[in-house]
Design a protein around this motif. Sequence first.
Motif, PDB file in Angstrom:
ATOM      1  N   GLU A  36       5.052  -9.823   1.493  1.00 20.98           N
ATOM      2  CA  GLU A  36       3.907  -8.911   1.475  1.00 20.98           C
ATOM      3  C   GLU A  36       4.295  -7.505   1.017  1.00 20.98           C
ATOM      4  OE1 GLU A  36       0.813  -9.923   1.862  1.00 20.98           O
ATOM      5  OE2 GLU A  36       0.005  -7.904   1.631  1.00 20.98           O
ATOM      6  N   ILE A  37       5.526  -7.163   1.256  1.00 14.01           N
ATOM      7  CA  ILE A  37       5.997  -5.841   0.833  1.00 14.01           C
ATOM      8  C   ILE A  37       5.978  -5.747  -0.693  1.00 14.01           C
ATOM      9  CG2 ILE A  37       7.969  -4.285   0.811  1.00 14.01           C
ATOM     10  CD1 ILE A  37       7.496  -4.402   3.568  1.00 14.01           C
TER      11      ILE A  37
ATOM     12  N   LYS B 212       3.392  -3.958  -5.775  1.00  8.74           N
ATOM     13  CA  LYS B 212       2.814  -4.309  -7.059  1.00  8.74           C
ATOM     14  C   LYS B 212       1.324  -3.975  -7.102  1.00  8.74           C
ATOM     15  CE  LYS B 212       2.249  -5.535 -10.915  1.00  8.74           C
ATOM     16  NZ  LYS B 212       2.850  -5.221 -12.166  1.00  8.74           N
ATOM     17  N   ARG B 213       0.621  -4.380  -6.062  1.00 12.71           N
ATOM     18  CA  ARG B 213      -0.826  -4.194  -6.023  1.00 12.71           C
ATOM     19  C   ARG B 213      -1.239  -2.761  -5.755  1.00 12.71           C
ATOM     20  NH1 ARG B 213      -1.934  -8.358  -1.984  1.00 12.71           N
ATOM     21  NH2 ARG B 213      -2.003 -10.382  -3.028  1.00 12.71           N
ATOM     22  N   GLN B 214      -0.295  -1.977  -5.334  1.00 14.27           N
ATOM     23  CA  GLN B 214      -0.602  -0.597  -4.958  1.00 14.27           C
ATOM     24  C   GLN B 214      -1.585  -0.539  -3.796  1.00 14.27           C
ATOM     25  OE1 GLN B 214       1.808   1.041  -6.235  1.00 14.27           O
ATOM     26  NE2 GLN B 214       0.710   2.504  -7.511  1.00 14.27           N
ATOM     27  N   SER B 215      -1.449  -1.503  -2.899  1.00 13.46           N
ATOM     28  CA  SER B 215      -2.277  -1.451  -1.689  1.00 13.46           C
ATOM     29  C   SER B 215      -1.608  -2.249  -0.588  1.00 13.46           C
ATOM     30  CB  SER B 215      -3.658  -2.022  -1.952  1.00 13.46           C
ATOM     31  OG  SER B 215      -4.273  -2.323  -0.718  1.00 13.46           O
ATOM     32  N   SER B 216      -1.507  -1.621   0.566  1.00 16.73           N
ATOM     33  CA  SER B 216      -0.797  -2.270   1.664  1.00 16.73           C
ATOM     34  C   SER B 216      -1.703  -3.183   2.462  1.00 16.73           C
ATOM     35  CB  SER B 216      -0.231  -1.208   2.595  1.00 16.73           C
ATOM     36  OG  SER B 216      -1.305  -0.552   3.217  1.00 16.73           O
ATOM     37  N   ARG B 217      -2.990  -3.118   2.198  1.00 17.24           N
ATOM     38  CA  ARG B 217      -3.951  -3.897   2.987  1.00 17.24           C
ATOM     39  C   ARG B 217      -3.820  -3.637   4.479  1.00 17.24           C
ATOM     40  NH1 ARG B 217      -4.864  -9.845   0.925  1.00 17.24           N
ATOM     41  NH2 ARG B 217      -2.995 -10.100  -0.311  1.00 17.24           N
ATOM     42  N   THR B 218      -3.437  -2.451   4.823  1.00 11.39           N
ATOM     43  CA  THR B 218      -3.226  -2.131   6.234  1.00 11.39           C
ATOM     44  C   THR B 218      -3.976  -0.856   6.608  1.00 11.39           C
ATOM     45  OG1 THR B 218      -1.023  -3.099   6.132  1.00 11.39           O
ATOM     46  CG2 THR B 218      -1.480  -1.617   7.956  1.00 11.39           C
ATOM     47  N   ILE B 219      -4.609  -0.896   7.759  1.00  8.20           N
ATOM     48  CA  ILE B 219      -5.312   0.280   8.260  1.00  8.20           C
ATOM     49  C   ILE B 219      -4.471   0.913   9.366  1.00  8.20           C
ATOM     50  CG2 ILE B 219      -7.398   1.125   9.420  1.00  8.20           C
ATOM     51  CD1 ILE B 219      -8.885  -1.278   8.272  1.00  8.20           C
TER      52      ILE B 219
ATOM     53  N   VAL C 111      -0.919   3.158   4.063  1.00  9.28           N
ATOM     54  CA  VAL C 111      -2.104   2.532   4.619  1.00  9.28           C
ATOM     55  C   VAL C 111      -3.310   2.860   3.752  1.00  9.28           C
ATOM     56  CG1 VAL C 111      -1.292   2.539   6.996  1.00  9.28           C
ATOM     57  CG2 VAL C 111      -2.512   4.516   6.117  1.00  9.28           C
ATOM     58  N   ILE C 112      -4.298   1.964   3.790  1.00  6.06           N
ATOM     59  CA  ILE C 112      -5.474   2.195   2.948  1.00  6.06           C
ATOM     60  C   ILE C 112      -6.430   3.185   3.596  1.00  6.06           C
ATOM     61  CG2 ILE C 112      -5.360  -0.095   1.934  1.00  6.06           C
ATOM     62  CD1 ILE C 112      -7.650  -0.898   3.789  1.00  6.06           C
ATOM     63  N   GLY C 113      -6.183   3.505   4.849  1.00  2.00           N
ATOM     64  CA  GLY C 113      -7.027   4.468   5.521  1.00  2.00           C
ATOM     65  C   GLY C 113      -6.528   4.712   6.929  1.00  2.00           C
ATOM     66  N   LEU C 114      -7.050   5.787   7.506  1.00  2.00           N
ATOM     67  CA  LEU C 114      -6.586   6.192   8.829  1.00  2.00           C
ATOM     68  C   LEU C 114      -7.784   6.324   9.761  1.00  2.00           C
ATOM     69  CD1 LEU C 114      -3.625   6.679   9.152  1.00  2.00           C
ATOM     70  CD2 LEU C 114      -3.995   9.119   8.844  1.00  2.00           C
ATOM     71  N   ILE C 115      -7.672   5.728  10.951  1.00  2.88           N
ATOM     72  CA  ILE C 115      -8.691   5.941  11.973  1.00  2.88           C
ATOM     73  C   ILE C 115      -8.016   6.684  13.112  1.00  2.88           C
ATOM     74  CG2 ILE C 115     -10.278   4.842  13.594  1.00  2.88           C
ATOM     75  CD1 ILE C 115     -10.485   2.495  11.677  1.00  2.88           C
TER      76      ILE C 115
ATOM     77  N   ILE D 267     -16.153   1.628   7.663  1.00  2.00           N
ATOM     78  CA  ILE D 267     -16.161   2.786   6.765  1.00  2.00           C
ATOM     79  C   ILE D 267     -14.914   2.747   5.877  1.00  2.00           C
ATOM     80  CG2 ILE D 267     -16.037   5.293   6.631  1.00  2.00           C
ATOM     81  CD1 ILE D 267     -17.728   5.452   9.135  1.00  2.00           C
ATOM     82  N   ILE D 268     -13.787   2.491   6.495  1.00  2.00           N
ATOM     83  CA  ILE D 268     -12.543   2.419   5.718  1.00  2.00           C
ATOM     84  C   ILE D 268     -12.640   1.321   4.653  1.00  2.00           C
ATOM     85  CG2 ILE D 268     -10.075   1.903   5.807  1.00  2.00           C
ATOM     86  CD1 ILE D 268     -10.471   4.431   7.164  1.00  2.00           C
ATOM     87  N   ILE D 269     -13.105   0.168   5.078  1.00  2.00           N
ATOM     88  CA  ILE D 269     -13.221  -0.953   4.138  1.00  2.00           C
ATOM     89  C   ILE D 269     -14.118  -0.572   2.958  1.00  2.00           C
ATOM     90  CG2 ILE D 269     -14.022  -3.336   3.866  1.00  2.00           C
ATOM     91  CD1 ILE D 269     -11.716  -3.306   5.699  1.00  2.00           C
ATOM     92  N   ARG D 270     -15.228   0.030   3.277  1.00  2.00           N
ATOM     93  CA  ARG D 270     -16.155   0.421   2.223  1.00  2.00           C
ATOM     94  C   ARG D 270     -15.503   1.417   1.266  1.00  2.00           C
ATOM     95  NH1 ARG D 270     -20.555   2.474   5.492  1.00  2.00           N
ATOM     96  NH2 ARG D 270     -20.013   0.807   6.943  1.00  2.00           N
ATOM     97  N   LYS D 271     -14.798   2.365   1.823  1.00  2.00           N
ATOM     98  CA  LYS D 271     -14.157   3.379   0.980  1.00  2.00           C
ATOM     99  C   LYS D 271     -13.130   2.771   0.054  1.00  2.00           C
ATOM    100  CE  LYS D 271     -15.012   7.431   3.400  1.00  2.00           C
ATOM    101  NZ  LYS D 271     -14.936   8.803   2.939  1.00  2.00           N
ATOM    102  N   GLU D 272     -12.464   1.748   0.560  1.00  2.00           N
ATOM    103  CA  GLU D 272     -11.396   1.224  -0.284  1.00  2.00           C
ATOM    104  C   GLU D 272     -11.979   0.373  -1.396  1.00  2.00           C
ATOM    105  OE1 GLU D 272      -8.727  -2.631   0.213  1.00  2.00           O
ATOM    106  OE2 GLU D 272      -8.156  -0.608  -0.291  1.00  2.00           O
ATOM    107  N   LYS D 273     -13.127  -0.201  -1.150  1.00  2.00           N
ATOM    108  CA  LYS D 273     -13.787  -0.955  -2.225  1.00  2.00           C
ATOM    109  C   LYS D 273     -14.336  -0.014  -3.272  1.00  2.00           C
ATOM    110  CE  LYS D 273     -15.194  -5.209   0.120  1.00  2.00           C
ATOM    111  NZ  LYS D 273     -16.047  -5.409   1.298  1.00  2.00           N
TER     112      LYS D 273
END
Lengths: 336, 336
Positions: free
Chosen positions: A50-51, A56-63, A117-121, A304-310
Motif C-alpha cells: 500500500e505504501i 504512485k497514486r499520490q494518495s494515501s487513502r487515509t484520514i 493523509v487526504i484530510g484531517l479531522i 466532508i473529507i471524502i467529498r473534498k477529496e473527490k
Amino acid sequence: MKATLKDIAEHLNVSVSTVSRVINGKGRVGKETRERVLEAIKELNYQPNEIARSLKRQSSRTIGVIVPDISNAFYANIIKGIEKVARENEKSIIVCNSDENITLEEEYVQLLAQKQVIGLIVASVGGNAEVFKQYRQHGLPIVFIDNLPKIEDNYDFVAIDNYKASYKLAEHLIEQGYRKFAIITGPLNQSTASERQEGFIKCLKDNGIEINYKFIASGEFKLESGYSIMKKWLKGIDKPMALFAANNFIAYGAIKAINEEGLKIPEDIAVVCFDAVDVTGLIKPQITSVNQPAFDIGTIAANIIIRKEKNKKVKAYEKVILEPDMAINESSLLKK
Amino acid sequence: MKATLKDIAEHLNVSVSTVSRVINGKGRVGKETRERVLEAIKELNYQPNEIARSLKRQSSRTIGVIVPDISNAFYANIIKGIEKVARENEKSIIVCNSDENITLEEEYVQLLAQKQVIGLIVASVGGNAEVFKQYRQHGLPIVFIDNLPKIEDNYDFVAIDNYKASYKLAEHLIEQGYRKFAIITGPLNQSTASERQEGFIKCLKDNGIEINYKFIASGEFKLESGYSIMKKWLKGIDKPMALFAANNFIAYGAIKAINEEGLKIPEDIAVVCFDAVDVTGLIKPQITSVNQPAFDIGTIAANIIIRKEKNKKVKAYEKVILEPDMAINESSLLKK
DNA sequence: TACGTTGGTGTTAACGTTTGCGCAAATTGT
DNA sequence: ACAATTTGCGCAAACGTTAACACCAACGTA
C-alpha cells in the motif's frame, strides 16, 4: 521475504504490468493469463504494498484524526462514526491522542501531514488555528469538530449548537424553580467552553435573573477541576443552588464534592452538564445532560473529507451545526 | 502544490541528495550549503513525504493495533500505553476497531499488513490464529493481548493471569460467606472467557463447594447478555447468591436486572467482575473487580514490537503474564 | 492483397525518497 | 612540491507500484 509484483511476474514469465493489470482489473488481460496470475497470487500469498501504491497514486487513502482523549466515550464514538464512513469509502484512519495538549496536537498535525493523509479531522484544544493555516494553504483539507479555533477565513466545522443547548439547560433549571446559579466551564479560549457559558448566562439575563459572578469559574475539562472548584464554593456560607458543568468530567468531580459535603442532589443543589451519557446505567444520580450525537458528528465530518477529496477544485467550506438533544434526569428534577 | 526535495534543490541549484543529507543529518554537507538549505526548507514549508520515505526505507514506522471496541475504557487505555511507547520510539500507530467481529478483524489484519506496519498488536475476538499464521511467516511480528487465540507454535502474548484472578475472586466471595454461585462468561472460544470460568470453578472445587451448572452461562461480553441471563435466573424460585461476571458490561447488565427485581446488592446477591474501573466515581454500588493494568499491557506489547523490529533475526517469543490486582468494593462486602 | 481494428502484452517513465559511489577541490603531511 | 587524505557534492539506482505508449499477431473487411 514478502512477495512483490516482480516476484509474481518472474514466477510466471510475464511482465509486472500484466500482473498489475490483473490486480487492479484495469486494461486488457487474456483470460488464461489472468487465471494463472490469480493462482500465483494465492500461491505466493501476495499482498499489494500500500505504501508503494500510495506513492504512485499520490494518495494515501487515509484520514487523520486528532482528539484530546480517546478514552472519553464522546470522542471514541466520534471515531467510530469516522471509521464507518472511511470503511465505506475504502479509506482508513489514523487516530492521534493529543491528551489535551496543544503542543502534542501540533506535532500530530505535522506527522499526519507528512503521512500524506487526504484530510484531517481535529477536535482541537487550541484557541486559534494559526498552525493549521499553512497546511490548508498547501491543500490539506481540515475539518474541525466540537471546538472551533478562531481563524479569519473560512473553515469546515461540525458541532452542535452549544449556545442554544446551554440556553435550554438554563431554561429547564429556571422552570424547575432554581434561581441561584453556578457555572464551571473549561478553558475559555475554546469555543466549547465560552459558548456554553455565554448561552447559559444569556438565558439567565433574558429571565431577569441576577448573575452571580463569584460562582462562575473556568477550569479544565477534567474531574479535578470540577471537584476542587465545587469544594471551595461549598465551604462558604453562601452556596449555589444549581450547577451547570460544561462537560461530564467537571460534573462528576463536582458531584463527588457535593456528596462529600453531605448535600442532596437535586434538593440542595441541582447539576446539569454536557455529554453525561451513562453506558452502565448505574450512575447515581442520573444526570440531566445535553447529549451530543457523537457518532453523527463523526460521520458528517468524514463525509466532508471524502467529498473534498473527490472534488479537489471546489473550495467550498461547510459549517454543520446540529440541533442539541437534552436528556432530563433526576439530578435536576424537583417537581415530579 | 506541496514542496518536494526536488523543488528545494532546484530553488538553490544544488542536488536532491544534498538536500536529503541536510534533512537527515547524514553524510557530509558544507556549512554554508547546510544553512541555505535549512532556510529554503523553512521558506517553502517543506514537509518530508513519509510515504516515499517508508517505501525507500522499507519500513513504515507504524504499529498496527486492532481492538474489539475503542469506546471500552480498557482498550482505550491499552491504546494510550501503546501510543506512549510508539511516540518515544518515533513510531506512530493505526488503530482499528473490530467491533467484536471476527470478519472485520481479519479484514483489518490484511489492511494493516498491506500498509506495511512494522508489527501488529491484536486483542483478537477469534478462537484460533489461523489467519495470523501466514502473515507471521512472511515476517510480520504479531503480539496478542488480552485474549490468546489457539495456535500451535509460539507467539508473543501479554495479559494478566486470568485464571489466578478469577480464583482470587472466588476465594474472596467464599470468605465473605457466599456459597451459591453463578457465572456469566463471554464466548468460550476466547481464552479470556474460558480461563476466567475455569479459575473460578477450580476454586469452588478446591473448597468443596458444589458447582451448580444451571447457573453457569456463556453469552457475549455485552450488557445485554448480562441483563437477559440474570433476568431469567431471577425469575426462578431458586436464585444464586453471588454472581461472577466475566467482564464489566456483563456485570452492569446483571446489576440492572437485579435492581429491577428489587434485590439488594450485596445482601441478597453479590456481584464481582473484571475491569469495572469507574472513572466517574459515581457508580452505585461500587463493584468488586479485578482491574487489569491496561496501560501497562499496552506499553509492554508495544515494546515487544519495537524490540523485534530492532532485532529482526532473533526469533524469540515473549509471553508476559501480569499479576492480577483486585479491588474489593461494596458489591461483595457482607462483613464490615 | 492490403488495411484498419482490436486484443494481449511488454517497455518505460514516473511518484519522492535515500544512499553507495565517484570525482574534483581543498587541505594536510612530509 | 608532491602525494595522501579529507571534504563537499552530484549521479544514478533503487524501493514497489501504476499507466501511457508502443508493439505484434490475428482477425474482419473492402
